[in-house]
Scaffold this motif. Structure first.
Motif, short mmCIF file in Angstrom:
data_model
loop_
_atom_site.label_atom_id
_atom_site.label_comp_id
_atom_site.label_asym_id
_atom_site.label_seq_id
_atom_site.Cartn_x
_atom_site.Cartn_y
_atom_site.Cartn_z
N LEU A 88 21.84 22.87 -9.74
CA LEU A 88 22.74 21.41 -9.47
C LEU A 88 24.15 21.59 -9.57
O LEU A 88 25.06 21.01 -8.62
CB LEU A 88 22.21 20.26 -10.54
CG LEU A 88 22.66 18.93 -9.89
CD1 LEU A 88 21.87 18.70 -8.48
CD2 LEU A 88 21.96 17.94 -11.11
N ARG A 92 27.14 21.14 -6.66
CA ARG A 92 28.27 20.40 -7.05
C ARG A 92 29.63 21.23 -6.73
O ARG A 92 30.46 20.56 -6.07
CB ARG A 92 28.24 19.97 -8.51
CG ARG A 92 29.59 18.94 -8.98
CD ARG A 92 29.40 18.85 -10.31
NE ARG A 92 28.29 18.55 -10.75
CZ ARG A 92 27.87 17.31 -11.08
NH1 ARG A 92 28.58 16.20 -10.55
NH2 ARG A 92 26.62 16.98 -11.42
N ILE A 147 17.76 22.29 -4.23
CA ILE A 147 17.32 21.00 -4.89
C ILE A 147 16.00 21.30 -5.65
O ILE A 147 15.72 20.86 -6.55
CB ILE A 147 17.24 20.02 -3.86
CG1 ILE A 147 18.71 19.40 -3.27
CG2 ILE A 147 16.58 18.71 -4.38
CD1 ILE A 147 18.48 18.46 -2.24
N ILE A 169 22.67 13.95 0.78
CA ILE A 169 23.87 14.73 0.57
C ILE A 169 24.36 14.75 1.82
O ILE A 169 25.87 14.78 2.09
CB ILE A 169 23.56 16.09 -0.16
CG1 ILE A 169 23.16 15.90 -1.41
CG2 ILE A 169 24.41 16.81 -0.13
CD1 ILE A 169 22.31 16.99 -2.33
N ASP A 197 30.00 12.98 -7.52
CA ASP A 197 29.30 12.84 -8.79
C ASP A 197 28.25 11.52 -8.61
O ASP A 197 27.02 11.86 -9.04
CB ASP A 197 30.18 12.70 -10.04
CG ASP A 197 30.84 13.93 -10.04
OD1 ASP A 197 30.64 15.05 -9.87
OD2 ASP A 197 32.08 13.71 -10.74
N LEU A 200 25.17 13.01 -6.44
CA LEU A 200 24.32 13.70 -7.01
C LEU A 200 23.27 12.83 -8.25
O LEU A 200 22.45 13.05 -8.52
CB LEU A 200 25.18 14.88 -7.92
CG LEU A 200 25.75 15.76 -6.90
CD1 LEU A 200 26.26 17.00 -7.64
CD2 LEU A 200 24.40 16.40 -5.92
N LEU A 203 20.52 11.03 -6.69
CA LEU A 203 19.43 12.00 -6.32
C LEU A 203 17.97 11.75 -7.20
O LEU A 203 16.92 11.72 -6.71
CB LEU A 203 19.52 13.39 -6.37
CG LEU A 203 20.66 13.99 -5.47
CD1 LEU A 203 21.04 15.25 -5.45
CD2 LEU A 203 20.44 13.47 -4.04
#
Length: 213
Positions: A88, A92, A147, A169, A197, A200, A203
């Motif tokens: 992750l 990012r 993912i 995304i 941020d 994410l 998610l």
């Protein structure tokens, strides 16, 4: 001697790619010929065909090179590796890279417009469209693998819908690049990081059993 020959070949390839960027940006992809590129690069057409099969291959490798140069590739590939302990975080980092000034310059460049027109099927380059579409699909594949790794590493819940999370995304990224093309000055780096941020974090709520259509 072989080492020198290899270095010379790399230099020739760089000259060709630099000339192609300049010409594609000024004349456009369709109106630029390989003879134009050879003349601008100071090489023969044969030298171009030594490195690239045709003009389409030149454009594809050029875009791959530019994306890699802006760090728009490596972090995503790293996220997809099974032994990556922070997938992750890699996703990012990959998304953050899209907010750099050099990446945003690429998004508003003529090169980016050329690629978009090909993907939209505007210029009738069918074979090139399929090659470009294949690159886009490969990015989606690596994103989904990243993912899945995040789920395996318990960075995301086990019931996250991988396909929909990847779509979220991609849509965020697409929306961002479209806004940048219209109004580059609107986005500060901090503002973009906050958007990434938030995306994410969201998610975790995209679960397979929470879909209602």
């Amino acid at each position: 001697m072989p080492k020198r020959t290899h270095e010379e070949a790399l230099q020739t390839k760089k000259q060709i790619m630099d000339a192609a960027v300049a010409l594609f940006s000024v004349k456009g992809y369709e109106k630029t010929t390989l003879s134009d590129v050879a003349r601008a690069a100071g090489v023969t057409r044969g030298a171009i065909y030594w490195h690239f099969e045709n003009k389409g291959e030149l454009l594809i490798e050029l875009m791959q090179h530019l994306a890699k140069d802006k760090d728009l590739v490596e972090s995503l590939l790293q996220a997809a590796k099974e032994n990556e302990f922070d997938p992750l975080g890699c996703i990012r980092k990959w998304l953050y890279a899209h907010g750099s000034s050099s990446a945003m310059q690429l998004f508003v460049s003529e090169m980016s417009k050329i690629v978009n027109s090909i993907l939209l099927g505007i210029n009738g380059e069918e074979e090139l469209y399929y090659r470009m579409d294949e690159l886009v699909r490969s990015r989606v594949y690596y994103l989904k693998e990243g993912i899945k790794n995040a789920i395996r590493r318990r960075q995301l819940p086990a019931d996250v819908d991988v396909d929909l999370a990847a779509e979220a995304i991609n849509l965020m990224l697409l929306g961002f690049t479209q806004v940048v093309r219209r109004n580059k000055g609107f986005w500060t780096l901090n503002r973009y990081y906050r958007l990434v941020d938030a995306c994410l974090i969201s998610l975790a709520s995209i679960k397979r059993d929470n879909l209602h259509y």
